[in-house]
Design a protein around this motif. Structure first.
Motif, PDB file in Angstrom:
ATOM      1  N   ASP A  53      -4.848   2.730 -13.611  1.00 31.53           N
ATOM      2  CA  ASP A  53      -3.686   3.516 -13.190  1.00 31.53           C
ATOM      3  C   ASP A  53      -3.220   3.014 -11.842  1.00 31.53           C
ATOM      4  N   GLY A  54      -1.938   2.946 -11.699  1.00 31.50           N
ATOM      5  CA  GLY A  54      -1.374   2.469 -10.434  1.00 31.50           C
ATOM      6  C   GLY A  54      -1.060   0.988 -10.504  1.00 31.50           C
ATOM      7  N   PHE A  55      -1.386   0.338 -11.668  1.00 33.73           N
ATOM      8  CA  PHE A  55      -1.058  -1.073 -11.863  1.00 33.73           C
ATOM      9  C   PHE A  55      -0.245  -1.201 -13.148  1.00 33.73           C
ATOM     10  N   TYR A  56       0.495  -2.283 -13.175  1.00 33.10           N
ATOM     11  CA  TYR A  56       1.155  -2.593 -14.445  1.00 33.10           C
ATOM     12  C   TYR A  56       0.821  -4.032 -14.786  1.00 33.10           C
ATOM     13  N   GLU A  57       0.838  -4.314 -16.113  1.00 35.41           N
ATOM     14  CA  GLU A  57       0.399  -5.641 -16.609  1.00 35.41           C
ATOM     15  C   GLU A  57       1.579  -6.604 -16.586  1.00 35.41           C
ATOM     16  N   SER A  58       1.335  -7.707 -16.051  1.00 36.69           N
ATOM     17  CA  SER A  58       2.333  -8.795 -16.050  1.00 36.69           C
ATOM     18  C   SER A  58       1.618 -10.053 -16.523  1.00 36.69           C
ATOM     19  N   ASN A  59       1.910 -10.435 -17.814  1.00 40.55           N
ATOM     20  CA  ASN A  59       1.130 -11.490 -18.467  1.00 40.55           C
ATOM     21  C   ASN A  59      -0.320 -11.048 -18.497  1.00 40.55           C
ATOM     22  N   ILE A  60      -1.179 -11.753 -17.933  1.00 38.70           N
ATOM     23  CA  ILE A  60      -2.592 -11.358 -17.943  1.00 38.70           C
ATOM     24  C   ILE A  60      -3.018 -10.832 -16.591  1.00 38.70           C
ATOM     25  N   THR A  61      -2.018 -10.570 -15.776  1.00 37.42           N
ATOM     26  CA  THR A  61      -2.322 -10.133 -14.403  1.00 37.42           C
ATOM     27  C   THR A  61      -1.937  -8.671 -14.242  1.00 37.42           C
ATOM     28  N   CYS A  62      -2.713  -7.889 -13.470  1.00 36.88           N
ATOM     29  CA  CYS A  62      -2.403  -6.482 -13.112  1.00 36.88           C
ATOM     30  C   CYS A  62      -1.796  -6.441 -11.717  1.00 36.88           C
ATOM     31  N   ILE A  63      -0.602  -5.950 -11.718  1.00 34.25           N
ATOM     32  CA  ILE A  63       0.106  -5.893 -10.420  1.00 34.25           C
ATOM     33  C   ILE A  63       0.181  -4.429  -9.981  1.00 34.25           C
ATOM     34  N   ASP A  64      -0.100  -4.168  -8.722  1.00 37.75           N
ATOM     35  CA  ASP A  64      -0.088  -2.795  -8.145  1.00 37.75           C
ATOM     36  C   ASP A  64       1.308  -2.177  -8.265  1.00 37.75           C
ATOM     37  N   ILE A  65       1.323  -0.915  -8.760  1.00 32.36           N
ATOM     38  CA  ILE A  65       2.599  -0.176  -8.838  1.00 32.36           C
ATOM     39  C   ILE A  65       2.813   0.546  -7.507  1.00 32.36           C
ATOM     40  N   ASP A  66       3.981   0.413  -6.908  1.00 28.27           N
ATOM     41  CA  ASP A  66       4.328   1.140  -5.663  1.00 28.27           C
ATOM     42  C   ASP A  66       4.943   2.479  -6.071  1.00 28.27           C
ATOM     43  N   GLU A  67       4.070   3.531  -6.257  1.00 29.84           N
ATOM     44  CA  GLU A  67       4.556   4.834  -6.721  1.00 29.84           C
ATOM     45  C   GLU A  67       5.566   5.465  -5.755  1.00 29.84           C
ATOM     46  N   CYS A  68       5.377   5.166  -4.473  1.00 29.61           N
ATOM     47  CA  CYS A  68       6.288   5.760  -3.478  1.00 29.61           C
ATOM     48  C   CYS A  68       7.690   5.194  -3.637  1.00 29.61           C
ATOM     49  N   ALA A  69       7.737   3.888  -3.918  1.00 29.39           N
ATOM     50  CA  ALA A  69       9.051   3.255  -4.039  1.00 29.39           C
ATOM     51  C   ALA A  69       9.689   3.590  -5.368  1.00 29.39           C
ATOM     52  N   THR A  70       8.860   3.737  -6.398  1.00 30.66           N
ATOM     53  CA  THR A  70       9.405   3.982  -7.734  1.00 30.66           C
ATOM     54  C   THR A  70       9.519   5.461  -8.055  1.00 30.66           C
ATOM     55  N   ALA A  71       9.132   6.301  -7.082  1.00 32.83           N
ATOM     56  CA  ALA A  71       9.239   7.762  -7.257  1.00 32.83           C
ATOM     57  C   ALA A  71       8.454   8.257  -8.447  1.00 32.83           C
ATOM     58  N   THR A  72       7.364   7.595  -8.697  1.00 29.10           N
ATOM     59  CA  THR A  72       6.504   8.042  -9.800  1.00 29.10           C
ATOM     60  C   THR A  72       5.310   8.846  -9.299  1.00 29.10           C
ATOM     61  N   HIS A  73       5.331   9.139  -8.016  1.00 30.67           N
ATOM     62  CA  HIS A  73       4.219   9.926  -7.454  1.00 30.67           C
ATOM     63  C   HIS A  73       4.441  11.411  -7.759  1.00 30.67           C
ATOM     64  N   ARG A  74       3.424  12.205  -7.481  1.00 26.03           N
ATOM     65  CA  ARG A  74       3.512  13.656  -7.707  1.00 26.03           C
ATOM     66  C   ARG A  74       3.373  14.451  -6.406  1.00 26.03           C
ATOM     67  N   CYS A  75       3.647  13.774  -5.312  1.00 22.24           N
ATOM     68  CA  CYS A  75       3.528  14.468  -4.001  1.00 22.24           C
ATOM     69  C   CYS A  75       4.596  15.546  -3.886  1.00 22.24           C
ATOM     70  N   SER A  76       4.191  16.710  -3.334  1.00 22.35           N
ATOM     71  CA  SER A  76       5.142  17.820  -3.181  1.00 22.35           C
ATOM     72  C   SER A  76       6.044  17.642  -1.971  1.00 22.35           C
ATOM     73  N   TYR A  77       5.599  16.771  -1.029  1.00 25.75           N
ATOM     74  CA  TYR A  77       6.446  16.607   0.160  1.00 25.75           C
ATOM     75  C   TYR A  77       6.788  15.148   0.393  1.00 25.75           C
ATOM     76  N   SER A  78       5.780  14.307   0.706  1.00 23.24           N
ATOM     77  CA  SER A  78       6.061  12.893   0.987  1.00 23.24           C
ATOM     78  C   SER A  78       4.945  12.019   0.419  1.00 23.24           C
ATOM     79  N   CYS A  79       5.310  10.771   0.105  1.00 21.73           N
ATOM     80  CA  CYS A  79       4.369   9.793  -0.438  1.00 21.73           C
ATOM     81  C   CYS A  79       4.143   8.716   0.599  1.00 21.73           C
ATOM     82  N   LEU A  80       2.900   8.334   0.791  1.00 25.94           N
ATOM     83  CA  LEU A  80       2.561   7.335   1.799  1.00 25.94           C
ATOM     84  C   LEU A  80       1.922   6.145   1.090  1.00 25.94           C
ATOM     85  N   ASP A  81       2.625   4.979   1.066  1.00 22.88           N
ATOM     86  CA  ASP A  81       2.093   3.772   0.419  1.00 22.88           C
ATOM     87  C   ASP A  81       1.518   2.853   1.479  1.00 22.88           C
TER      88      ASP A  81
END
Length: 736
Positions: A53-81
């Motif tokens: 969780d927090g990564f996405y697959e690119s070819n055979i590589t796992c790349i970190d997902i920036d939840e704060c930038a993509t607004a996929t976080h569940r923070c009630s106030y602010s997200c800190l990446d």
């Protein structure tokens, strides 16, 4: 048996079991994680790779997902990446909150003790605020501190005086008030409720007012300062003599003393003075008044000294008084004394004022004497100042005895004048008697037809006569006679006493009609009367008044009443009035003349006398004060004057003489006492002589505290004899 071996062929991703009878899955993930970068997931016959969780697959590589930038976080106030391991993120909160996972929760600074409040902390969402205890407010210079509120500078609950204190305040009251149970309200102190809370000389006349009180005075008294009273002066004058002694020695003449009731208003100084004087002329046959100076000085001494020691009374002579007054022929000798220093000389103002008063009073007492016959001289004696008051003799008048017409004419004129005078007096007497209610006239007409002693009449009322039946019925039915036995009854009539009685009655009815409030005070209704006793006493008085039909429509009621005494004293009283006793009774319920409506209750007053007797008199009680005060209590009326606004004191008493403490349950379990102040309120009608047969037995039954009063007066008499000083509280036990 022959066994055959069979080889199993397995597809990719499977391998043959050990017994080669089956194929089992190969878990590729157990070898080098299946070659996956992050997660290897085995499946039947194969496997696949996946990212955390927090990564996405690119070819055979796992790349970190920036939840704060993509607004996929569940923070009630602010997200800190960037503040987290790859594949994750953290949540941030604003001041006053803390992150609990993805949720921001309030920080309770009050519970943690991290607040800065000096008194009360109040937690709020994301913050806190401060408050203060009652009596304080937030310091405007700093929102955390508290300062005292001065409630006395703003609206508060104190009804009178406010006192600020740190965090609170208290209330107090002005003089004359006390704090109520709510500690805010001031209520008036009724200083008149107890004799200990006021300094009035007569506490019963205390009048309460908001925050204070005022002192009143009994009838016949006047205020001298805030709390004390002094008796009003007794202002009086003598009427003219009924004749000028123009006949010879032995002529009887009389005169009356009249007081001004509006000015005296019941003054105790008028008690006991002689209202009627009868004099036998002692002079030769002269036309003018007394020619003998010694007779005049004797009369003056009798007035000045024997009756009340007037010359030594500081009420009348505050600056100088006289003592050792003695008649010596035409002279009256006395010694002067004063609280101030003085010279024994007419030039001294104190002496001059005293002698002027003396001469003026001598002229008032003996209006027939030429003032030029009076003289005063001062005689210094052994460091003291003696005064000699002299009355010179009048030159003799010669009677010329003519013969014939002159004497005859003189005698004829004298006879005609005498007849006219007697007829006029008879008409006046009949008019006075006719003023009475019709049922009461008979006794006076009956006495008028009897024997005469001067200007006093009496006649025996015989058994079987209509008059005897009338008085016997009244005594038995109205005045509680039985079982007393009567030996004799005399109807009595004194024209002077009846005239005073009728005049008083007529004047009082006129005064009540003009101003009832002045003579019928309702102040007694303001006295604390928890059990309604005073109201009941007054209702019992009204019942007595209503018993007699002649009171219907009268403003001033009349009742028959009983006075117990000795026969000889009764004769004096019926002839000259109660003033002949020279005193009033300082009894339990006020100073005055005492009566009762029960012959039996009067037993202790006559049972021990040599010749026991009752006086049945007609009394004008007016509007009485309903007396419930005990003689031994805080508000005792013993020896006090009649209450202001009342003409008598009316008491409901037990057999022992004390007032009933509560309303009696039995109608016949109590008796009455009536106290009147003025002699003019009474006219005697009958003298009733009592048989002594059953008196000892009745005396035991009705004996009461009167013996205590007699003993008290005997003690006063001993002190009086020892000190040779008059005791105003002493009165003779014979008069009790």
């Amino acid at each position: 048996m022959t066994f055959v071996t069979v080889e199993v062929s397995c597809p990719d991703g499977y391998t043959a079991a050990e017994d080669r009878s089956d194929c089992i899955d190969i878990n590729e993930c157990t070898t080098n994680n299946g070659g996956c970068l992050q997660q290897c997931v085995n499946i039947p016959g194969s496997f696949y790779c996946k990212c955390f969780d927090g990564f996405y697959e690119s070819n055979i590589t796992c790349i970190d997902i920036d939840e704060c930038a993509t607004a996929t976080h569940r923070c009630s106030y602010s997200c800190l990446d960037g503040l987290h391991p790859p594949g994750s993120y953290t949540c941030g909160c604003t001041s006053g909150f803390y992150a609990n996972g993805t949720v921001c929760e309030n920080i309770n600074e009050c519970a943690l003790g991290t607040d800065l409040c000096s008194q009360i902390c109040i937690d709020n969402e994301g913050s806190y605020s401060c408050d203060c205890h009652y009596g304080f407010r937030i310091d405007p210079r700093n929102r955390f501190g508290c300062i005292d509120i001065d409630e006395c500078l703003q609206q508060n609950n104190c009804s009178q005086t406010c006192h600020n204190q740190i965090g609170t305040y208290n209330c107090s009251c002005f003089s004359g008030y006390t704090l109520a149970e709510d500690l805010n309200t001031c209520i008036d102190i009724n200083e008149c409720a107890s004799a200990t809370t006021n300094d009035c000389q007569y506490p019963v006349y205390c009048a309460n007012s908001p925050g204070g009180f005022s002192c009143g005075c009994p009838i016949g008294y006047n205020s001298t300062d805030r709390v004390h009273c002094a008796p009003l002066p007794c202002l009086f004058e003598w009427n003219q003599w009924s004749s000028e002694c123009f006949l010879c020695k032995g002529q009887i003449r009389n005169r009356n003393r009249t007081t001004d009731p509006d000015l005296n208003n019941g003054s105790p100084l008028c008690f006991g003075i002689l209202y009627h004087e009868v004099q036998e002329c002692q002079f030769p046959c002269v036309i003018k008044a007394q020619k003998d100076g010694a007779s005049t000085t004797a009369a003056l001494v009798q007035e000045w000294w024997s009756r009340g020691q007037w010359l030594a009374d500081p009420t009348y002579f505050p600056d100088m008084t006289a003592h050792n007054v003695e008649q010596q022929g035409n002279n009256i000798m006395m010694m002067l004394s004063s609280p101030s220093s003085f010279q024994c000389s007419q030039d001294d103002p104190l002496v001059s004022n005293f002698t002027d008063t003396l001469i003026q009073n001598a002229q008032n007492i003996t209006p027939g004497i030429d003032p030029s016959r009076f003289s005063v001289s001062l005689v210094p004696t052994n460091g003291q100042c003696g005064l000699q008051f002299s009355v010179s003799n009048l030159a003799d008048y010669t009677l010329y005895y003519g013969i014939g017409g002159g004497i005859a004419a003189f005698l004829l004129i004298a006879i005609l004048i005498t007849i006219f005078f007697l007829l006029w007096k008879r008409k006046l007497k009949l008019r006075q008697i006719n003023y009475l209610p019709k049922p009461l006239r008979a006794s006076f007409f009956y006495a008028f037809s009897g024997s005469r002693d001067g200007d006093y009449y009496q006649k025996e009322v015989f058994v079987g006569s209509p008059e005897r039946k009338f008085i016997q019925s009244m005594l038995e039915e109205k005045l509680d006679l039985l079982p007393l036995q009567i030996t004799n009854i005399h109807a009595v009539y004194s024209p002077q006493l009846l005239a005073s009685f009728v005049n008083y009655w007529n004047n009082m009815e006129s005064r009540i009609a003009d101003n009832a409030k002045l003579w019928r005070s309702e102040a007694w209704k303001n006295i604390v009367d928890t059990n309604g006793l005073k109201k009941w006493v007054m209702s019992e008085y009204d019942k007595i008044i209503d018993t007699f039909s002649w009171n219907q429509g009268r403003l001033e009621p009349l009742i028959p009443a009983i006075h117990g005494t000795d026969l000889a004293i009764a004769q004096k009283i019926c002839c000259n009035g109660f003033g002949a006793l020279s005193t009033l009774d300082d009894g339990f319920y006020g100073k005055g003349i005492y009566f009762t409506t029960s012959c039996l209750y009067a037993v202790p007053y006559f049972a021990t006398r040599a010749k026991p007797a009752l006086i049945l008199a007609y009394v004008l009680p007016g509007y009485p004060y309903p007396t419930t005060e005990n003689r031994t209590g805080d508000h005792s009326l013993m020896g006090s004057a009649i209450m202001k606004g009342h003409q008598s004191h009316f008491v409901i008493v037990k057999r022992d003489g004390d007032p009933v403490p509560n309303i009696p349950s039995e109608d016949n379990s109590y008796y009455t006492e009536l106290v009147v102040a003025q002699e003019a309120q009474v006219v005697p009608a009958y003298i009733i002589e009592i048989d002594r047969g059953n008196l000892p037995e009745l005396m035991k039954k009705y004996q009461r505290a009167i013996s205590d009063l007699i003993a008290e007066n005997q003690s006063r008499q001993k002190k009086r004899n020892h000190s040779h000083e008059p005791d105003p509280d002493y009165h003779k036990s014979d008069d009790l």
